[in-house]
Structure formats: C-alpha cells, structure tokens
Scaffold this motif. Structure first.
Motif, PDB file in Angstrom:
ATOM      1  N   ALA A 161       0.860  -1.027   0.106  1.00 39.78           N
ATOM      2  CA  ALA A 161      -0.662  -0.531  -0.275  1.00 39.78           C
ATOM      3  C   ALA A 161       1.085   1.351  -0.118  1.00 39.78           C
ATOM      4  CB  ALA A 161      -1.091  -0.161   1.151  1.00 39.78           C
ATOM      5  N   PHE A 162       2.208   1.325   0.918  1.00 39.11           N
ATOM      6  CA  PHE A 162       3.061   2.256   0.740  1.00 39.11           C
ATOM      7  C   PHE A 162       3.710   2.763  -0.375  1.00 39.11           C
ATOM      8  CE2 PHE A 162       7.183   3.716   1.041  1.00 39.11           C
ATOM      9  CZ  PHE A 162       6.572   4.638   2.331  1.00 39.11           C
ATOM     10  N   LEU A 163       3.686   1.517  -1.016  1.00 36.46           N
ATOM     11  CA  LEU A 163       4.649   1.940  -2.485  1.00 36.46           C
ATOM     12  C   LEU A 163       3.053   1.779  -3.734  1.00 36.46           C
ATOM     13  CD1 LEU A 163       6.661  -1.604  -2.249  1.00 36.46           C
ATOM     14  CD2 LEU A 163       7.496   1.457  -2.915  1.00 36.46           C
ATOM     15  N   ASP A 164       2.147   1.868  -3.647  1.00 35.09           N
ATOM     16  CA  ASP A 164       1.285   2.244  -4.546  1.00 35.09           C
ATOM     17  C   ASP A 164       1.070   3.702  -4.412  1.00 35.09           C
ATOM     18  OD1 ASP A 164       0.681   0.018  -5.618  1.00 35.09           O
ATOM     19  OD2 ASP A 164      -0.722  -0.660  -4.637  1.00 35.09           O
ATOM     20  N   ALA A 165       1.457   4.195  -2.874  1.00 37.27           N
ATOM     21  CA  ALA A 165       1.221   5.543  -2.698  1.00 37.27           C
ATOM     22  C   ALA A 165       2.178   6.523  -3.135  1.00 37.27           C
ATOM     23  CB  ALA A 165       0.662   5.787  -1.478  1.00 37.27           C
ATOM     24  N   ASP A 166       3.433   5.794  -2.750  1.00 39.54           N
ATOM     25  CA  ASP A 166       4.380   6.451  -3.538  1.00 39.54           C
ATOM     26  C   ASP A 166       5.138   5.478  -4.157  1.00 39.54           C
ATOM     27  OD1 ASP A 166       7.260   7.422  -3.470  1.00 39.54           O
ATOM     28  OD2 ASP A 166       7.451   8.039  -0.984  1.00 39.54           O
TER      29      ASP A 166
END
Length: 185
Positions: A27-32
């Motif tokens: 989720a973190f990588l999807d956002a950033d």
C-alpha cells in the motif's frame, strides 16, 4: 510467531506478521512508487526480500506459496525435516563416527543436541546481539553517535546506550532499543 518491521528511511511503516507487513508496504508503494521500504526479520535483523510486483493479492499470494528454505525437497527425509548436507571431517572423526550405534547421522544429531543444550542460552544472546548489530548499522550507521552507541551496547552500558541514541529518529531509536533490550533480558 515470527515478526517483522518495515522502514522507509528512518520511519517505521509497519510491524507484525510478514503478511501484514508486506500488505502495508505494498500500500505504501502504491501511494509512493519511488518509496523503498526495507523489511527486517525482528529475530535476525536480516532484511527480507519481497516481490511487490502486481496487485496486493499477487504479492500476498507469492508470500503464501513461498516454500521455506528448510522445507525444500532434496536428499534426506524432507517430511521429517531431515536434509542431507555436506560435512567435512578428518579421517579420525569419520572412523569414530563409523563405530557409533546408529551410524554417523545418529551420532552427529546427538552431538548437536548436546551442544545446543550446553550453549543454547549463550547462542541466543549472541544471535540477538548480531541482530541488533545488523539493524543498528543499516538504520543508524549514518546517524551521530552510532559508533559510540554500538560500543556502549556491546559493553552492556544501557544508560550510555540510551543517552547516545536519544537524538536518533524516534522510530529507529525505539526499534533498536527494543531489540537491544532482548539481549539484556
């Protein structure tokens, strides 16, 4: 149960089971997409490789089907967890093993179990200390006071260690201190 902690630079972004941490990192990588989370095994301090390609479902499915290293099929009795590996010994050691009841494998297993009983506690402390070293170098190696904090940790100077790590980013400081506390316990 094994636990893991993920960091992005000096910020903790997740902690818990590998599945929970991987899900949060995805989720973190999807956002950033430029983010670079690193997941650490809390027991060993070693980074864990996770393939984040595809959807969250894809990432979690790969983790769920990943075969643990100890369970890989090969020579031995894999269903029992017995794995054949190479052991190098001197001829006199092989001669002694050949005379033991049950053969070399049984004798070696007995010797290993006896050694584990004798040195188990010391081995656990050493492994926990190595985990602190790995994580502290990776997360705080470039922070002020790192070298002196490392020396204080190895000398068992808890107060000095806490003093030297106080100025570190809170997530790094708290994680390293919690790992160090397991060594002292």
């Amino acid at each position: 149960m094994a636990t893991y902690t993920a960091f992005h630079h000096h910020t903790r972004i997740a902690a818990g089971s590998l599945i929970a941490v991987a899900e949060r990192c995805k989720a973190f990588l999807d956002a950033d997409p430029n983010g670079m989370p690193i997941v650490y095994d809390d027991a060993t301090g070693r980074p864990v490789d996770i393939d984040y390609r595809g959807s969250t479902h894809d990432v979690l499915a790969r983790l769920a089907t990943a075969e643990p290293a100890a369970a890989r099929r090969g020579p031995g009795r894999p269903k029992l967890g017995v794995v054949a590996r190479e052991v190098t010994l001197l001829p006199r050691h092989w001669d002694w093993l050949a005379t033991q009841p049950g053969g070399a494998s049984v004798a070696l297993r007995k010797l290993v179990e006896a050694a584990r009983r004798e040195t188990g506690a010391a081995d656990e402390v050493r492994q926990a200390s190595e985990a602190v070293d790995r994580v502290m170098l990776a997360l705080a190696g470039d922070l002020p006071g790192y070298e002196e904090a490392s020396r204080a940790f190895h000398r068992g100077e808890v107060g000095r260690f806490d003093e030297l790590t106080e100025a570190w980013p809170v997530d790094v400081r708290d994680y390293v201190r919690s790992m160090a506390a397991r060594v002292a316990a």
